[in-house]
Design a protein around this motif. Structure first.
Motif, mmCIF file in Angstrom:
data_model
loop_
_atom_site.group_PDB
_atom_site.id
_atom_site.type_symbol
_atom_site.label_atom_id
_atom_site.label_comp_id
_atom_site.label_asym_id
_atom_site.label_seq_id
_atom_site.Cartn_x
_atom_site.Cartn_y
_atom_site.Cartn_z
ATOM 1 N N LEU A 1 53.135 40.832 45.479
ATOM 2 C CA LEU A 1 51.807 40.199 46.076
ATOM 3 C C LEU A 1 51.069 41.217 46.932
ATOM 4 N N SER A 2 51.590 42.528 47.133
ATOM 5 C CA SER A 2 50.734 43.225 47.984
ATOM 6 C C SER A 2 49.317 43.565 47.507
ATOM 7 N N SER A 3 49.151 43.599 46.432
ATOM 8 C CA SER A 3 47.650 43.954 45.895
ATOM 9 C C SER A 3 47.015 42.559 45.328
ATOM 10 N N PHE A 4 47.384 41.460 45.675
ATOM 11 C CA PHE A 4 46.960 40.096 45.056
ATOM 12 C C PHE A 4 45.540 39.873 45.358
ATOM 13 N N THR A 5 45.315 40.193 46.842
ATOM 14 C CA THR A 5 43.880 39.899 47.210
ATOM 15 C C THR A 5 42.771 40.852 46.254
ATOM 16 N N LEU A 6 43.208 42.082 45.832
ATOM 17 C CA LEU A 6 42.272 42.833 44.801
ATOM 18 C C LEU A 6 41.978 42.062 43.571
ATOM 19 N N VAL A 7 43.342 41.319 43.088
ATOM 20 C CA VAL A 7 43.269 40.486 41.816
ATOM 21 C C VAL A 7 42.084 39.393 41.914
ATOM 22 N N VAL A 8 42.236 38.637 43.272
ATOM 23 C CA VAL A 8 41.289 37.516 43.354
ATOM 24 C C VAL A 8 39.894 37.995 43.377
ATOM 25 N N GLU A 9 39.763 39.212 44.022
ATOM 26 C CA GLU A 9 38.248 39.631 44.277
ATOM 27 C C GLU A 9 37.867 40.204 43.125
ATOM 28 N N LEU A 10 38.592 40.748 42.081
ATOM 29 C CA LEU A 10 38.412 41.412 40.755
ATOM 30 C C LEU A 10 37.931 40.242 40.338
ATOM 31 N N ALA B 1 38.882 49.905 47.970
ATOM 32 C CA ALA B 1 39.429 50.964 48.820
ATOM 33 C C ALA B 1 40.604 50.552 49.756
ATOM 34 N N HIS B 2 40.879 49.481 50.076
ATOM 35 C CA HIS B 2 42.115 49.264 50.894
ATOM 36 C C HIS B 2 43.229 49.313 50.159
ATOM 37 N N THR B 3 43.341 48.899 48.925
ATOM 38 C CA THR B 3 44.411 48.683 48.024
ATOM 39 C C THR B 3 44.740 50.187 47.516
ATOM 40 N N VAL B 4 43.718 50.764 47.166
ATOM 41 C CA VAL B 4 43.894 52.346 46.695
ATOM 42 C C VAL B 4 44.657 53.100 47.609
ATOM 43 N N LEU B 5 44.223 52.891 48.918
ATOM 44 C CA LEU B 5 44.662 53.786 50.161
ATOM 45 C C LEU B 5 46.194 53.323 50.536
ATOM 46 N N ASN B 6 46.399 52.092 50.179
ATOM 47 C CA ASN B 6 47.607 51.522 50.629
ATOM 48 C C ASN B 6 48.738 51.642 49.718
ATOM 49 N N ALA B 7 48.296 51.744 48.342
ATOM 50 C CA ALA B 7 49.142 51.563 47.138
ATOM 51 C C ALA B 7 50.628 52.529 47.191
#
Lengths: 353, 382
Positions: B257-266, B352-358
């Motif tokens: 679920l680490s990138s789930f917020t990005l899916v929601v915002e997408l 941006a946050h997700t790209v940097l943390n991925a």
């Protein structure tokens, strides 16, 4: 999981392991014919009418139990319309139509196709054509059709007229015949408990289970080959890159199996469940990745008719596109996600399975 | 192949009840939390929030009551975790203690250690960090060189730990170090210590990650004295302890679920009428989440039943990290944006946050290669 399901799956596993020899599989793929001995054994074991009530001559299991049989069927590459007969029998049983002992096919019109049902003075009639009906030519028990009636979907058990079945096949040599239903003998018909979309979902759940089984075989064959094949003085399995690639097959097989398990559970009570589309789409993706690696690990021998790998990979390459390919189901899942909206997405996922 | 069977996740009405409670709580508690911060969920450190969860009984849920726990099932705990992560709640402060340090202390700690520490973890006010990696020991954990030498009344420790998340804010570290000489058996001679970071003489230096954040630290032990009662478990038994601890670290919902917020915002940014291509991409993610959730809940069920699903946990984490890392690629393929953590657009900032943390998703908790090695061993290849 019920005890009954465990028992059924175990019976199927034993029976199919004994019958589905490499020679039988090669023969069936070459001819597209149903191996009579295998089918008779499945009938004797009560597998083909698993989801038909006992008082109607079936085994009295439920739809989920029947779908669970398709995992071992996929694992052993069992030739024949077991999936189709199980689903068609379940549908007939639900409307109280007697289920024949012989193999059945299931004709679900796809987008752009329609079968019309009418019941006038001249008796019940079907009109229309369905392409790529699985195992139509082998369905000596008849073809179960999801037709459009004047008052909603109609379930009919029909026998096409002579010459109405045009043979075609999928990549694995399994019959996928075009059937014209004009002039077919309609043995019996009733209001259908499922519409086209639900019947399509039934097929998708079945293929997901078969794919989960076939992926287990792709994994097992690849692991075995890597251990047996010696190059540069050591088994391929000792090479780290091979180990890592085989691990990928294992993870993909696990994902497909989890999806199929969820779809099997869901199909028993809700054919519009998200879990079914998720399983089919995920299994399709898993199949693409796993078959790719499996053939790479096997090298040239895996590319031959002689080797057993293609029995599973060709089925997977076919099944991933049957009853809706990955994109078909992804689009439907996506539409539901869009309808749920950004703030409803998570609740939709947790409610699914 | 038992190592690859995933038992059906048990159904739990209690878990669904707690889900509703958690959702209601989070809807209120996180109403003002911007997506950019939600994206940082289990790195988000908020001691006040952790204490609130402790008050509600959502920390140490499965532990015995005598240690401040709530004797609830692993599945109820699972539901609380996944709801927190999906909503982007800041659970980083108590996370490690709840997930692995507390259970380890419960398993191998002395009565004194349990009585002193566990109730405070359960209250959501005692935070932990993990002292495993070193500058020369990453994936090859058995090669750690930090050394504890026996002296009168305790041990003297010398060595350096790195990538120690939250060391600068945690109360305790569980330290893995060498207490015996290196022998042919590399796994022998390792021990764990419960280090009170407020009392011990250690130097903690920040390590800033590529996203510009300070989560990591370097922790230097220079003739640091640890009393005898800081030994956690058995002297020399550290390897077995640490591997059981890692199994707890690998299978949870945080692993997909680490990138789930990005899916929601997408999904929000795509609006009510996305292109077929975008709809298909979103649907593909739904299919992945549905199956990953099932796999992950299956592991929770197996843990509850007392099984040791180490290989299954590796499968979940490997699959989870793949999709977590693919999500920013999918997002940038659907919406043209130049990622910027300071953007006023939620989507752009979260991207941006997700790209940097991925990159970290397939490193932390065991690299992709280590996990696949474990899976290969499960297949009988090694």
């Amino acid at each position: 999981m019920s005890e009954m399901r465990d028992m059924f799956v175990e019976t199927a596993e034993r029976l199919l392991r004994d019958h589905c020899t490499p020679a039988l599989l090669r023969e069936a793929a070459a001819t597209g014919e149903l191996p009579a001995g295998l089918w008779a054994a499945m009938v004797d074991a009560g597998l083909t009418k698993a989801a038909v009530a006992e008082d109607a001559g079936g085994s009295g299991a439920d739809l989920a139990d029947a779908l669970a049989l398709l995992v071992p069927a996929g694992r052993h590459g069992a030739p024949g319309p077991l999936a189709e007969t199980l689903l068609a029998g379940w549908l007939l049983g639900r409307v109280g139509i007697a289920v024949p002992d012989e193999p059945l096919a299931l004709a679900v019109p796809r987008a752009g196709e329609v079968i019309r049902f009418s019941d006038g003075a001249e008796g019940p009639r079907l009109a229309g054509r369905v392409t790529r009906v699985p195992w139509a030519r082998a369905a000596s028990g008849g073809i179960v059709v999801i037709a459009d009636g004047s008052a909603g979907p109609v379930l009919a058990l029909a026998r096409p007229a002579g010459g109405a079945v045009s043979p075609a096949a999928n990549l694995a040599g399994e019959p996928r015949d075009d059937v014209a239903f004009d002039g077919a003998a309609v043995e019996v018909a009733a209001a259908s408990p499922v519409g086209r979309d639900e019947a399509w979902a039934l097929g998708a759940a079945a293929r997901s289970a078969q794919m989960a089984g076939a992926l287990q075989t792709v994994l097992a064959l690849s692991v075995q080959y890597a251990q047996d094949r010696v190059q540069f003085g050591k088994p391929l399995a000792k090479l780290q890159v091979i180990q890592q690639n085989l691990a990928i097959i294992a993870t993909q097989a696990a994902a497909a199996a989890a999806g199929a398990d969820a779809a099997i559970e869901a199909a028993g009570h809700d054919l519009s469940s998200l879990a079914i589309g998720a399983a089919k789409a995920r299994a399709g993706e898993a199949a693409s990745i796993a078959c790719n690696i499996a053939h790479q690990v096997h090298g040239a021998i895996g590319f031959t008719r002689e080797h057993a790998l293609h029995v599973s990979t060709q089925r997977l390459w076919s099944w991933r596109d049957e009853f809706g390919n990955d994109a078909f189901w992804q689009q439907r899942l996506g539409e539901r996600a869009v309808a749920a909206g950004a703030d409803g997405l998570w609740a939709m996922i947790t409610a699914a399975a | 192949m038992d190592a690859f069977s995933f038992a059906p996740p048990p159904a739990s009405e209690a878990a669904e009840r707690v889900r509703a409670e958690v959702r209601a709580f989070l809807a209120q508690e996180l109403a003002d939390r911007p997506p950019f911060e939600r994206a940082d969920s289990w790195n988000g450190f908020d001691a006040e929030f952790s204490r609130k969860l402790g008050d509600r009984g959502w920390v140490a849920m499965t532990w015995p009551k005598r240690y401040g726990g709530h004797e609830r099932s692993a599945l109820e705990r699972y539901v609380v975790l996944e709801e927190m992560l999906a909503a982007g709640a800041p659970v980083g402060a108590h996370w490690i203690a709840d997930r692995q340090s507390g259970p380890l202390i419960m398993k191998v700690g002395t009565d004194k250690q349990k009585d002193e520490v566990l109730p405070r973890i359960a209250a959501g006010e005692c935070f932990f960090c993990i002292g495993m990696s070193e500058p020369d020991s990453g994936s090859d954990l058995a090669s750690v060189r930090t050394k504890a030498t026996k002296v009168q009344g305790g041990f003297v420790v010398n060595g350096t730990k790195v990538w120690t998340t939250n060391a600068h804010r945690a109360h305790y570290m569980i330290l893995l170090c060498r207490t015996g000489e290196v022998t042919a058996n590399r796994h022998a001679g390792l021990s764990q210590f419960l280090v009170d970071l407020k009392a011990a003489d250690v130097e903690i230096n920040p390590i800033i990650d590529i996203a510009g954040q300070h989560h990591f630290n370097e922790v230097v032990f220079k003739d640091t004295f640890l009393p005898d009662d800081a030994v956690l478990g058995e002297v020399g038994g550290g390897w077995a302890q640490v591997t059981s601890e890692l199994a707890l670290e690998r299978s949870g919902p945080e692993r997909f679920l680490s990138s789930f917020t990005l899916v929601v915002e997408l999904l929000r940014a795509l609006g009510p009428n996305p292109s077929p291509q975008a709809t298909i991409a979103i649907g593909r993610l739904v299919a992945h989440f549905v199956t990953l959730r099932r796999l992950s809940r299956s592991v929770a069920g197996m843990l509850q039943a007392g099984a040791d699903p180490a290989v299954q946990a590796a499968v979940v984490k490997d699959l989870g990290a793949l999709i977590e890392q693919e999500i920013p690629e999918i997002a940038r393929g659907l919406i043209a944006a130049e990622p910027d953590t300071r953007s006023t657009s939620d989507f752009v900032a979260v991207l941006a946050h997700t790209v940097l943390n991925a990159p970290s998703f397939s490193l932390r908790g065991g690299t992709r290669e280590i996990l696949r090695g474990m899976i290969a061993r499960g297949l009988g290849l090694r």
